[in-house]
Design a protein around this motif. Structure first.
Motif, PDB file in Angstrom:
ATOM      1  N   SER A 120       0.764  -1.084   0.026  1.00 51.03           N
ATOM      2  CA  SER A 120       0.068  -0.094   0.046  1.00 51.03           C
ATOM      3  C   SER A 120       0.743   1.148   0.071  1.00 51.03           C
ATOM      4  N   ALA A 121       1.880   1.174   0.816  1.00 51.07           N
ATOM      5  CA  ALA A 121       2.856   2.348   0.912  1.00 51.07           C
ATOM      6  C   ALA A 121       3.431   2.916  -0.665  1.00 51.07           C
ATOM      7  N   ALA A 122       3.936   1.784  -1.098  1.00 51.94           N
ATOM      8  CA  ALA A 122       4.533   1.702  -2.566  1.00 51.94           C
ATOM      9  C   ALA A 122       3.426   2.583  -3.578  1.00 51.94           C
ATOM     10  N   ARG A 123       2.224   1.877  -3.575  1.00 51.65           N
ATOM     11  CA  ARG A 123       1.309   2.421  -4.473  1.00 51.65           C
ATOM     12  C   ARG A 123       0.771   3.874  -4.067  1.00 51.65           C
ATOM     13  N   ILE A 124       0.900   4.106  -2.711  1.00 51.90           N
ATOM     14  CA  ILE A 124       0.009   5.522  -2.364  1.00 51.90           C
ATOM     15  C   ILE A 124       1.017   6.421  -2.465  1.00 51.90           C
ATOM     16  N   TYR A 125       2.259   6.285  -1.942  1.00 51.11           N
ATOM     17  CA  TYR A 125       3.333   7.383  -2.249  1.00 51.11           C
ATOM     18  C   TYR A 125       4.086   7.554  -3.665  1.00 51.11           C
TER      19      TYR A 125
ATOM     20  N   SER B 244       6.912   7.038  11.632  1.00 50.14           N
ATOM     21  CA  SER B 244       5.903   7.226  10.315  1.00 50.14           C
ATOM     22  C   SER B 244       5.379   8.664  10.522  1.00 50.14           C
ATOM     23  N   SER B 245       5.026   9.049  11.701  1.00 48.45           N
ATOM     24  CA  SER B 245       4.132  10.232  12.007  1.00 48.45           C
ATOM     25  C   SER B 245       5.064  11.441  12.012  1.00 48.45           C
ATOM     26  N   LEU B 246       6.325  11.132  12.121  1.00 39.97           N
ATOM     27  CA  LEU B 246       7.226  12.272  12.253  1.00 39.97           C
ATOM     28  C   LEU B 246       8.072  12.249  10.842  1.00 39.97           C
ATOM     29  N   PHE B 247       8.286  11.394  10.347  1.00 34.92           N
ATOM     30  CA  PHE B 247       8.755  11.372   8.800  1.00 34.92           C
ATOM     31  C   PHE B 247       7.575  10.805   7.767  1.00 34.92           C
ATOM     32  N   ASN B 248       6.578  11.818   7.772  1.00 33.76           N
ATOM     33  CA  ASN B 248       5.478  11.713   6.983  1.00 33.76           C
ATOM     34  C   ASN B 248       5.779  12.532   5.784  1.00 33.76           C
ATOM     35  N   PRO B 249       5.864  11.940   4.465  1.00 39.37           N
ATOM     36  CA  PRO B 249       6.104  12.537   3.185  1.00 39.37           C
ATOM     37  C   PRO B 249       5.223  13.610   2.839  1.00 39.37           C
ATOM     38  N   ARG B 250       4.019  13.429   3.201  1.00 32.79           N
ATOM     39  CA  ARG B 250       2.962  14.481   2.936  1.00 32.79           C
ATOM     40  C   ARG B 250       3.011  15.795   3.680  1.00 32.79           C
TER      41      ARG B 250
ATOM     42  N   THR C 212      18.380  14.778  -4.377  1.00 28.47           N
ATOM     43  CA  THR C 212      17.212  15.005  -5.211  1.00 28.47           C
ATOM     44  C   THR C 212      16.102  14.955  -4.285  1.00 28.47           C
ATOM     45  N   ASP C 213      15.018  15.445  -4.868  1.00 27.98           N
ATOM     46  CA  ASP C 213      13.519  15.645  -4.294  1.00 27.98           C
ATOM     47  C   ASP C 213      13.017  14.317  -3.961  1.00 27.98           C
ATOM     48  N   LEU C 214      12.198  14.237  -3.010  1.00 28.40           N
ATOM     49  CA  LEU C 214      11.232  12.906  -3.028  1.00 28.40           C
ATOM     50  C   LEU C 214      10.594  12.725  -3.990  1.00 28.40           C
ATOM     51  N   ASP C 215      10.214  13.217  -4.811  1.00 31.88           N
ATOM     52  CA  ASP C 215       9.465  12.837  -5.979  1.00 31.88           C
ATOM     53  C   ASP C 215       8.023  11.895  -5.795  1.00 31.88           C
ATOM     54  N   LEU C 216       7.398  12.266  -4.717  1.00 34.23           N
ATOM     55  CA  LEU C 216       6.104  11.646  -4.616  1.00 34.23           C
ATOM     56  C   LEU C 216       5.264  11.715  -5.890  1.00 34.23           C
ATOM     57  N   ASN C 217       4.416  10.590  -5.952  1.00 34.13           N
ATOM     58  CA  ASN C 217       3.162  10.553  -6.604  1.00 34.13           C
ATOM     59  C   ASN C 217       2.019  10.065  -5.990  1.00 34.13           C
ATOM     60  N   TYR C 218       1.689  10.887  -5.091  1.00 34.95           N
ATOM     61  CA  TYR C 218       0.445  10.445  -4.030  1.00 34.95           C
ATOM     62  C   TYR C 218      -0.656  10.007  -4.697  1.00 34.95           C
ATOM     63  N   SER C 219      -1.071   8.939  -4.615  1.00 36.77           N
ATOM     64  CA  SER C 219      -2.182   8.411  -5.199  1.00 36.77           C
ATOM     65  C   SER C 219      -3.195   7.597  -3.991  1.00 36.77           C
ATOM     66  N   PRO C 220      -3.966   8.309  -3.522  1.00 39.44           N
ATOM     67  CA  PRO C 220      -4.769   7.806  -2.276  1.00 39.44           C
ATOM     68  C   PRO C 220      -5.643   6.856  -2.516  1.00 39.44           C
ATOM     69  N   GLU C 221      -5.497   5.801  -1.667  1.00 33.74           N
ATOM     70  CA  GLU C 221      -6.528   4.594  -1.968  1.00 33.74           C
ATOM     71  C   GLU C 221      -7.613   4.533  -0.787  1.00 33.74           C
TER      72      GLU C 221
ATOM     73  N   ASP D 159       8.727  -2.362  -8.287  1.00 31.11           N
ATOM     74  CA  ASP D 159       9.080  -1.444  -9.353  1.00 31.11           C
ATOM     75  C   ASP D 159       9.762  -0.064  -8.699  1.00 31.11           C
ATOM     76  N   LEU D 160       9.894  -0.153  -7.165  1.00 23.53           N
ATOM     77  CA  LEU D 160      10.532   1.137  -6.633  1.00 23.53           C
ATOM     78  C   LEU D 160      11.877   1.239  -6.671  1.00 23.53           C
ATOM     79  N   ASP D 161      12.418   2.516  -7.047  1.00 22.46           N
ATOM     80  CA  ASP D 161      13.771   2.807  -7.106  1.00 22.46           C
ATOM     81  C   ASP D 161      14.520   2.975  -5.920  1.00 22.46           C
ATOM     82  N   LEU D 162      15.677   3.123  -6.082  1.00 24.06           N
ATOM     83  CA  LEU D 162      16.508   3.136  -4.907  1.00 24.06           C
ATOM     84  C   LEU D 162      16.027   4.268  -3.665  1.00 24.06           C
ATOM     85  N   LYS D 163      16.067   5.488  -4.347  1.00 22.32           N
ATOM     86  CA  LYS D 163      15.604   6.562  -3.416  1.00 22.32           C
ATOM     87  C   LYS D 163      14.145   6.247  -2.932  1.00 22.32           C
ATOM     88  N   GLU D 164      13.246   5.883  -3.612  1.00 24.73           N
ATOM     89  CA  GLU D 164      12.024   5.694  -3.271  1.00 24.73           C
ATOM     90  C   GLU D 164      11.930   4.698  -1.985  1.00 24.73           C
TER      91      GLU D 164
END
Length: 776
Positions: A193-198, A221-227, A261-270, A205-210
């Motif tokens: 779910s994390a890979a799909r949502i973030y 995870s509450s402190l280091f929340n990408p959003r 590099t940036d985080l480059d999120l592709n946030y896709s909520p489920e 299919d995740l790359d190294l930085k992801e």
């Protein structure tokens, strides 16, 4: 000889030695007893072998497309779908080991070196918890106690469980379980779910930085929340990359380049209201609840849709579904713009309603008010009086409303009276679309509206509207079946009436052609292509309403249809689902195949719990079905669907409204447009040999419609969605959408080539009285 007497100093030393060994042995015994007591459950319940073998975790039900993609999930609290170790990329595992437990492969659940270091440095040199201990905590204890004694007993229990987990599972299985159990926030339970949502992709299919970003979240995870805290999360990701370089998983150059590099999120909520195929998932929710009610587990208990990890394999093709949703969004946003420009309060005081008085509009809005969720909650949950509830609808309230912005669906925060929001939502045109393989019955795409979050009523199966001229092929098919007519047979195009009482009609029925034009005679192919009402009425008079209804019922239509002649012009209210299923029989050589949405249901272990059985029946002969298809091909060749074949530059109207034009489709297409009275409903039914698609467009209320037939006909409202959808399907070479001709039966005896001029002239009684038609 006298023994040498021990001095007091020697005696004291020996005493201290004895005490040391006694304390040492006692300490060891105490530690052993503590661990024994903990393992016996004296400090709290401990998982036994069975629980360790099958730890209880809530697993979401997964909805899987026919091409193997996840369309969505059913869950209450935990959106978790486990993955195997083999599905994890190596750099994801490396990041975890480098950051959380570098000696993971060299211990058996407890890292002695790390534990001693933590004791000596009082935790300042880093924690001592291994991945196995952290998994034990996640599985069986959670956050635990906040006092020192409680934390100590919890730590002891974690050690015991960690060693048991090490005996129970391989190192790889422990890593996979740890990734699967962790809560990454934002409904991202577990690594999948994390890979799909973030990042909008599968774990593999995740790359190294992801991977480094997600592993960094394990710390907190509450402190280091990408959003919410992207910069803090980026810093934590860089720490993970540094750890990977420290333990030689990556080189310094790679670390340095990725840290910039940036985080480059592709946030896709489920969520249940977002993502792909939302309306289909709404239908599926009810399907599954009915299935669960009637299919118990072997022990007599019910399946849990939200926690048992069921896998629901559907017929939806994720590619076609995406093309269908894109087509709806692209055309409906443009069509809505045209509707707004024609229904301003200056141009229409009762906007968006036409042909209604102010009193009628007020009654309509008040009825909508009483049917709203706001009214239900205030009346039944809060116990408010009707007077207080109604008053609340006239007080400005902060809300987020749906809007089209630059061709995209969006939300706008605003201050609006709830009664005004009801009127506002009434202005939006709605749509329903379904595509199906006629041979298998597999439904490939299902779009029940323009936006599920704000318009949850499904216009594919729930909604039923007048079908207009899309009903005419059923009348033609009945006439061909009973009377063996050819598309080339000619009928007089003159006014015609069916007398009162002949088929139970209460008065003379005298339909009028669109535009009031008559003259000469027309072939059946020409009459259907141009939706000539009088010739359809002649056919209805020759076969009668009941045989037509019998045919339609055999074609899967379950809605009530009155046995009166006017049904020939589509006065009946039917759903897109019913219409697509019925039309599909024409493309399937006269065999009706019930639409299928679910192929199999599996439990979390892959055991098949349900497998669909096709439901088919012969309705028409192969020849009669083929002739009907040939008739509908005339609609696209020279009738109201001919714009699908045009290639010329679009004029102003086409640029404004007809999205995707020119379509330039040259392959064999059969279809039929439909438009109902006052342009309240626009339909298009389109077929190629292996795909039948139906589209409806209209307002929530019939009083919401275009004034002009130019904009309000099915060829303008619904056909463009079909055209856009098919263009996308044909552009995707991974799909096998047919461009071939419809297969003719080997024993075809009815002439379908009207260029040979072998049709017969069928005379009929004329009538001078011709009141306005209902549909065309």
């Amino acid at each position: 000889m006298a023994t040498k007497k021990q001095t007091p100093t020697t005696q004291d030393f020996l005493k201290y030695i004895r005490w040391f060994w006694m304390l040492f042995a006692g300490g060891i015994l105490f530690v052993i007893l503590i661990f024994l007591f903990a393992s016996w459950g004296l400090f709290g319940e401990m998982p036994d072998h069975t629980v360790l073998e099958n730890p209880k975790t809530n697993l979401a039900a997964e909805i899987i497309s026919s091409d193997g993609k996840t369309l969505g999930k059913f869950y209450l609290n935990d959106n978790r779908t486990p993955v195997d170790y083999e599905e994890l990329p190596q750099h994801l595992v490396d990041a975890l080991l480098a950051t959380e437990d570098a000696r993971f492969h060299n211990h058996s659940g407890i890292d002695a070196f790390g534990t001693l270091r933590a004791i000596v440095k009082l935790g300042s040199g880093g924690g001592a918890s291994t991945i196995s201990q952290q998994l034990a905590k996640q599985l069986f204890h959670g956050e635990g106690s906040k006092n020192k004694l409680g934390r100590m007993t919890q730590k002891i229990k974690e050690w015991i469980i960690a060693t048991r987990l090490e005996r129970q599972y391989t190192k790889e299985e422990i890593i996979a379980q740890y990734f699967n159990i962790y809560d990454f926030l934002n409904n991202a339970d577990g690594i999948r779910s994390a890979a799909r949502i973030y990042f909008g992709k599968e774990p593999k299919d995740l790359d190294l930085k992801e991977s480094a970003t997600l592993v960094g979240m394990f710390k907190n995870s509450s402190l280091f929340n990408p959003r919410r805290r992207p910069e803090l999360t980026r810093q934590r990701r860089n720490v993970v990359l540094a750890q990977m370089e420290k333990y030689d998983f990556i080189d310094e150059k790679t670390k340095d380049s990725l840290q910039k590099t940036d985080l480059d999120l592709n946030y896709s909520p489920e969520s249940h209201r977002e993502g792909i195929a939302t309306y289909f998932r709404g239908y599926l929710d009810n399907f599954m609840k009915d299935w669960i009610k009637n299919n118990l587990k072997p022990d007599g208990t019910k399946h849990d849709l939200y926690n048992d990890g069921l896998k629901i394999h559907t017929t939806i093709d994720s590619r076609m579904q995406l093309y269908a949703e894109n087509a709806v969004q692209e055309h409906m946003s443009r069509l809505q713009t045209a509707f707004f420009s024609q229904n301003t309060p200056q141009k229409n005081p009762t906007a968006p309603f036409l042909d209604l008085s102010k009193d009628e509009v007020n009654r309509l809005l008040k009825n909508a008010m009483k049917q709203s969720e706001r009214w239900r909650k205030m009346k039944y949950d809060l116990g408010k009086s009707d007077k207080d509830i109604e008053a609340s609808f006239y007080k400005p309230t902060e809300m987020s409303v749906f809007a089209w912005r630059k061709g995209k669906a969006t939300e706008v925060d605003t201050l609006m009276k709830p009664i005004d929001s009801i009127r506002y939502y009434k202005t939006f045109l709605r749509t329903g679309m379904m595509a199906m393989d006629p041979q298998t019955g597999h439904v490939k795409a299902w779009v029940g509206g323009i936006n599920f979050r704000h318009f949850q009523y499904d216009q594919v199966k729930q909604g039923k509207r007048q079908v207009g001229s899309t009903f005419k092929p059923f009348v033609y098919a009945a006439a061909i079946d009973q009377l063996h007519y050819s598309p080339c047979d000619e009928f007089p195009d003159t006014p015609f009436c069916i007398e009162k009482g002949k088929y139970g009609n209460m008065e003379d029925w005298c339909p009028k052609n669109s535009g009031g034009e008559y003259g000469g005679s027309r072939t059946l192919k020409n009459a259907l292509a141009n939706s000539v009402n009088t010739i359809t009425a002649r056919l209805m008079d020759k076969v009668g309403p009941k045989p037509v209804i019998d045919l339609v019922k055999k074609l899967g239509v379950e809605s009530d249809i009155p046995a009166v002649p006017s049904i020939a012009l589509g006065t009946a209210d039917l759903s897109v689902y019913e219409m697509v299923g019925a039309y599909a029989a024409f493309a399937n050589k006269g065999v009706y195949t019930k639409p299928v949405m679910v192929t199999t249901i599996e439990d979390k272990n892959g055991t098949i719990l349900y497998q669909f059985k096709p439901e088919t029946r012969d309705v028409l002969g192969e020849e009669e079905a083929y002739v009907t298809v040939k008739l509908m091909q005339g609609v696209v060749e020279s009738g109201s669907g001919a714009r699908l074949r045009r290639t010329g530059a679009p004029d102003k109207f086409y640029k404004e409204v007809i999205t995707g034009y020119p379509y330039g489709l040259s392959n064999a297409i059969a279809g039929k447009t439909g438009t109902t009275q006052n342009q309240s409903d626009g339909w298009f039914m389109g077929m190629v040999p292996n795909l039948v698609t139906g589209v409806w467009v209209g307002g929530d209320d019939r009083a919401v419609h275009f004034r002009s037939i130019l904009y309000g006909q099915g060829a303008s409202m619904a056909l463009p969605i079909w055209g856009l959808f098919m263009k996308s399907c044909y552009a995707d070479k991974t799909l096998d959408v047919s461009t071939s001709n419809f297969e003719a039966p080997s024993n075809l005896s009815i002439n379908v080539d009207c260029s040979k001029g072998s049709g017969n002239y069928v005379s009929g009684e004329d009538s001078e009285n011709a009141p306005d038609d209902l549909n065309f």
